[in-house]
Motif scaffolding. Structure first.
Motif, mmCIF file in Angstrom:
data_model
loop_
_atom_site.group_PDB
_atom_site.id
_atom_site.type_symbol
_atom_site.label_atom_id
_atom_site.label_comp_id
_atom_site.label_asym_id
_atom_site.label_seq_id
_atom_site.Cartn_x
_atom_site.Cartn_y
_atom_site.Cartn_z
ATOM 1 N N VAL A 165 11.238 0.939 -5.717
ATOM 2 C CA VAL A 165 11.936 -0.102 -4.880
ATOM 3 C C VAL A 165 12.685 -1.099 -5.840
ATOM 4 C CG1 VAL A 165 11.073 -2.064 -3.664
ATOM 5 C CG2 VAL A 165 9.739 0.044 -3.432
ATOM 6 N N ASN A 207 0.815 3.565 -4.456
ATOM 7 C CA ASN A 207 1.097 2.716 -3.407
ATOM 8 C C ASN A 207 1.794 3.659 -2.024
ATOM 9 O OD1 ASN A 207 0.471 0.823 -4.999
ATOM 10 N ND2 ASN A 207 2.342 -0.436 -5.097
ATOM 11 N N HIS A 252 5.498 -6.890 -11.633
ATOM 12 C CA HIS A 252 5.612 -6.796 -10.263
ATOM 13 C C HIS A 252 6.881 -7.359 -9.813
ATOM 14 C CE1 HIS A 252 3.373 -5.642 -6.474
ATOM 15 N NE2 HIS A 252 4.387 -5.774 -5.805
ATOM 16 N N TRP A 253 8.054 -6.898 -10.410
ATOM 17 C CA TRP A 253 9.531 -7.235 -9.799
ATOM 18 C C TRP A 253 10.105 -8.527 -10.172
ATOM 19 C CZ3 TRP A 253 8.982 -5.751 -3.916
ATOM 20 C CH2 TRP A 253 8.331 -4.453 -3.804
ATOM 21 N N TRP A 258 9.888 -1.121 8.708
ATOM 22 C CA TRP A 258 9.809 0.454 8.196
ATOM 23 C C TRP A 258 8.339 0.910 8.120
ATOM 24 C CZ3 TRP A 258 6.360 0.323 4.054
ATOM 25 C CH2 TRP A 258 6.020 -1.320 3.618
ATOM 26 N N ASN A 268 5.253 -1.742 -11.259
ATOM 27 C CA ASN A 268 4.881 -1.446 -9.887
ATOM 28 C C ASN A 268 5.874 -1.130 -9.124
ATOM 29 O OD1 ASN A 268 3.259 -2.055 -7.107
ATOM 30 N ND2 ASN A 268 5.300 -2.952 -6.728
ATOM 31 N N GLU A 269 6.121 0.280 -8.559
ATOM 32 C CA GLU A 269 7.011 0.738 -7.641
ATOM 33 C C GLU A 269 8.456 0.472 -8.290
ATOM 34 O OE1 GLU A 269 6.809 -0.959 -3.781
ATOM 35 O OE2 GLU A 269 4.959 0.085 -3.330
ATOM 36 N N GLN A 303 4.580 -13.384 -5.458
ATOM 37 C CA GLN A 303 4.351 -13.415 -3.988
ATOM 38 C C GLN A 303 3.142 -14.262 -3.754
ATOM 39 O OE1 GLN A 303 4.026 -8.924 -3.763
ATOM 40 N NE2 GLN A 303 4.709 -9.455 -1.570
ATOM 41 N N GLU A 345 6.609 -12.071 1.433
ATOM 42 C CA GLU A 345 6.923 -10.564 1.562
ATOM 43 C C GLU A 345 8.242 -10.599 1.315
ATOM 44 O OE1 GLU A 345 5.166 -7.951 1.696
ATOM 45 O OE2 GLU A 345 6.721 -6.722 2.416
ATOM 46 N N TRP A 346 8.850 -10.749 -0.114
ATOM 47 C CA TRP A 346 9.893 -10.500 -0.489
ATOM 48 C C TRP A 346 11.223 -10.943 0.399
ATOM 49 C CZ3 TRP A 346 8.837 -10.295 -5.166
ATOM 50 C CH2 TRP A 346 7.903 -9.709 -5.715
ATOM 51 N N LEU A 394 16.240 -0.761 -4.089
ATOM 52 C CA LEU A 394 16.552 -2.006 -3.084
ATOM 53 C C LEU A 394 17.253 -2.923 -4.085
ATOM 54 C CD1 LEU A 394 14.630 -0.265 -1.332
ATOM 55 C CD2 LEU A 394 13.574 -2.294 -0.683
ATOM 56 N N PHE A 445 0.717 -9.298 5.752
ATOM 57 C CA PHE A 445 -0.186 -8.316 5.290
ATOM 58 C C PHE A 445 -1.574 -8.646 4.787
ATOM 59 C CE2 PHE A 445 3.902 -6.266 4.593
ATOM 60 C CZ PHE A 445 3.796 -4.768 4.953
ATOM 61 N N GLU A 471 -2.215 0.399 -3.730
ATOM 62 C CA GLU A 471 -1.768 -0.496 -2.445
ATOM 63 C C GLU A 471 -1.619 0.446 -1.328
ATOM 64 O OE1 GLU A 471 1.957 -2.481 -2.326
ATOM 65 O OE2 GLU A 471 1.714 -3.083 -4.444
ATOM 66 N N TRP A 481 -3.643 -3.918 0.248
ATOM 67 C CA TRP A 481 -2.644 -4.871 0.263
ATOM 68 C C TRP A 481 -2.613 -5.572 1.607
ATOM 69 C CZ3 TRP A 481 0.523 -6.608 -3.620
ATOM 70 C CH2 TRP A 481 1.394 -7.698 -3.192
ATOM 71 N N TYR A 493 2.399 3.573 2.228
ATOM 72 C CA TYR A 493 1.964 2.855 3.593
ATOM 73 C C TYR A 493 2.582 3.785 4.779
ATOM 74 C CZ TYR A 493 1.888 -1.491 1.042
ATOM 75 O OH TYR A 493 1.418 -2.578 0.162
ATOM 76 N N PHE A 539 17.141 -6.287 -2.362
ATOM 77 C CA PHE A 539 16.060 -7.121 -3.171
ATOM 78 C C PHE A 539 16.840 -7.608 -4.473
ATOM 79 C CE2 PHE A 539 11.685 -5.086 -1.668
ATOM 80 C CZ PHE A 539 11.806 -5.512 -0.318
HETATM 81 C C1 PNW Z 1 5.342 -2.777 -1.564
HETATM 82 N N1 PNW Z 1 10.019 -0.235 1.853
HETATM 83 O O1 PNW Z 1 6.569 -2.924 -1.564
HETATM 84 C C2 PNW Z 1 5.112 -4.040 -2.971
HETATM 85 O O2 PNW Z 1 4.355 -3.438 -3.844
HETATM 86 C C3 PNW Z 1 4.336 -5.108 -2.241
HETATM 87 O O3 PNW Z 1 4.669 -6.289 -3.249
HETATM 88 C C4 PNW Z 1 4.809 -5.558 -0.937
HETATM 89 O O4 PNW Z 1 4.263 -6.814 -0.508
HETATM 90 C C5 PNW Z 1 4.224 -4.376 0.077
HETATM 91 O O5 PNW Z 1 4.615 -2.983 -0.478
HETATM 92 C C6 PNW Z 1 4.436 -4.575 1.205
HETATM 93 O O6 PNW Z 1 5.816 -4.480 1.671
HETATM 94 C C7 PNW Z 1 7.407 -2.411 -0.654
HETATM 95 O O7 PNW Z 1 11.049 -1.157 2.392
HETATM 96 C C8 PNW Z 1 8.457 -3.008 0.020
HETATM 97 O O8 PNW Z 1 10.042 0.739 2.229
HETATM 98 C C9 PNW Z 1 9.066 -2.299 0.693
HETATM 99 C C10 PNW Z 1 9.047 -0.941 1.043
HETATM 100 C C11 PNW Z 1 8.257 -0.362 0.402
HETATM 101 C C12 PNW Z 1 7.113 -0.737 -0.324
#
Ligand code: PNW
Length: 485
Positions: free
Chosen positions: A180, A308, A131-132, A344, A176-177, A26, A430-431, A184, A439, A374, A423, A310, A191
């Motif tokens: 996801v 992590n 991390h992906w 989301w 990491n995650e 990223q 951002e993917w 995804l 962010f 995060e 984060w 959100y 992704f």
């Molecule tokens: C995390 N969703 O990803 C990642 O660890 C980071 O790299 C990313 O930039 C950050 O959150 C913000 O998105 C996510 O779709 C990506 O629910 C997508 C989702 C959740 C977390």
């Protein structure tokens, strides 16, 4: 709900750590510099139609060439901890790290230089191994996380990383995650590597548990005694709450927690095996079962609980058509919840407190301290704006609410939270949303080849929090109880 939304300003526990996070793909750019191999995000983003505006991470924040800029930004803000990730394909271009012939010296040296800069600036590294950005060669030869071989290859990569950097790094995060990555990347295909298949998704999920466990035991057996660091995994989860008091909806929310978090957390922090609902609702042609030996290897394979978080969802039993009750679930949001730049992401601070308390109770945060790796919030733009947008009071409100609820979980529920990580340090790739969602607490000018950076108001807010270790109310009053923003 005033009681639920309010929180108390004041001091955090001594030694509480405040960190920033980023990830290699990223921010680094330099996608083919110094012998780096291609990874699945290079392939995915360089293929038209996968990422908004066909943006790529080819250049991103150019952090590969701007290590001094990044470290001095952190130093000016007074941050003492930094979470970043290593690019596997920089260290081992084909993903094969076992022998010296597969390793790239220039990539290895790069992170030595970066770690030295951090240490000189008195910033403690938290390093994520994955991390992906899987080396493309592993995707091409055995379908990446779908193939059992990835567990061995990840182990060899981890061993190289521990032996190279273990005298400089005391905090390791394996993955990491994984949720996801698999859901995804292999289940829905939005992704990298862009697959959409249920079996692929579950094979990926299974192999991520085994890969984490493998790296943990390598650290434990070969490095812990001399390096004396700690190692864990970072999982992502929303807070899932029953839509109303109904028992069916409560159970549906629990099933969703099991699938998103428990799939990794139960094997590692609880039983060694998948949660009951996951075992019950997935037959063994979809879900590979652990052997007895794997179960005993999984159990306790971490020093901390990386989280992590959100956002929050309300859950009802059954699918959208009201069918399949007891197995499926449907998620809902509230119209009152402020929505971020990412579609989301809704800002729901009270859900964060409930989640921390849930993790504390179910996974025993006395034994496995919670490291929040995060949390953050985004704005939306087109990524090509060159006028910095630095007034982000709405982001300060998000952070104040979430951090205030974290404080309540610590004070009222005794959740053992020791680290909080924002984060992100700066705006970045951002993917699948490319540069359309920001962010960062630091604004990056993506239209300028020099990638100048500017502190947003939130960076100054966070800097204050770090240096005083004390949360203030968003409205500037600090007489104890803060109202929701
Ligand atoms: C995390 N969703 O990803 C990642 O660890 C980071 O790299 C990313 O930039 C950050 O959150 C913000 O998105 C996510 O779709 C990506 O629910 C997508 C989702 C959740 C977390």
């Amino acid at each position: 709900d005033a009681e639920r939304d309010s929180f108390t300003a004041g001091k955090f526990p001594d030694n509480f750590k405040w960190s920033f996070a980023t990830a290699a793909y990223q921010i680094e750019g330099a996608w083919d510099a110094d012998g780096k191999g291609k990874n699945i995000w290079d392939t995915f983003s360089q293929t038209d139609g996968n990422v908004q505006n066909n943006d790529t991470g080819n250049d991103a924040c150019k952090s590969y060439y701007n290590m001094v800029r990044d470290v001095s930004n952190m130093k000016s803000l007074g941050v003492k901890d930094y979470r970043f990730s290593l690019s596997w394909a920089r260290l081992c271009p084909t993903g094969k790290c076992k022998d010296a012939s597969g390793q790239e010296k220039r990539g290895i040296d790069h992170y030595h230089k970066f770690l030295d800069l951090l240490i000189e600036a008195d910033i403690e590294p938290f390093v994520t191994l994955y991390h992906w950005d899987l080396p493309q060669n592993l995707e091409t030869t055995y379908k990446g996380w779908e193939g059992a071989q990835v567990v061995e290859d990840f182990g060899d990569y981890a061993r190289l990383v521990f032996s190279e950097y273990g005298h400089k790094v005391k905090n390791w995060i394996t993955l990491n995650e994984a949720e996801v990555v698999c859901d995804l990347g292999y289940g829905i295909g939005v992704f990298a590597p862009g697959k959409a298949n249920l079996k692929s998704q579950f094979d990926c999920r299974h192999h991520t548990v085994l890969a984490h466990t493998k790296a943990y035991h390598i650290y434990n057996d070969e490095f812990r005694a001399t390096q004396k660091g700690q190692i864990g995994i970072t999982m992502n989860t929303d807070w899932y709450e029953g839509f109303n008091e109904s028992k069916d909806n409560y159970d549906a929310a629990q099933r969703w927690m099991d699938l998103q978090l428990g799939f990794w957390a139960d094997p590692i922090y609880l039983t060694g095996d998948y949660p009951e609902s996951v075992l019950k609702n997935n037959n063994d042609t979809i879900l590979q079962r652990f052997t007895a030996e794997q179960i005993s290897q999984n159990k306790g394979a971490a020093d901390f609980f990386g989280l992590n978080h959100y956002t929050t969802r309300l859950v009802t039993d059954g699918n959208a058509a009201g069918e399949n009750k007891g197995v499926d679930y449907t998620q809902h949001t509230c119209p009152q919840w402020p929505q971020a730049g990412s579609e989301w992401l809704y800002s729901v601070p009270w859900g964060y407190k409930k989640l921390l308390t849930y993790i504390h109770n179910r996974y025993d945060s006395e034994q496995y301290p919670i490291y929040v790796t995060e949390n953050g919030v985004s704005s939306r733009g087109n990524g090509t704006d060159f006028e910095p947008e630095l007034d982000d009071q709405w982001r300060i409100d998000h952070y104040t609410g979430y951090i205030g609820q974290m404080k309540r979980a610590i004070d009222e529920d005794k959740a053992n939270v020791q680290v909080y990580t924002a984060w992100s340090l700066m705006d970045n790739f951002e993917w699948a949303s490319g540069y359309t969602e920001r962010f960062g607490m630091v604004w990056v000018n993506f239209t300028d080849p020099a990638r100048p950076t500017y502190f947003k108001d939130s960076a100054l807010f966070y800097s204050d929090l770090i240096t005083t270790n004390e949360l203030q109310c968003s409205d500037g009053t600090n007489d104890g109880t803060c109202k929701a923003a």
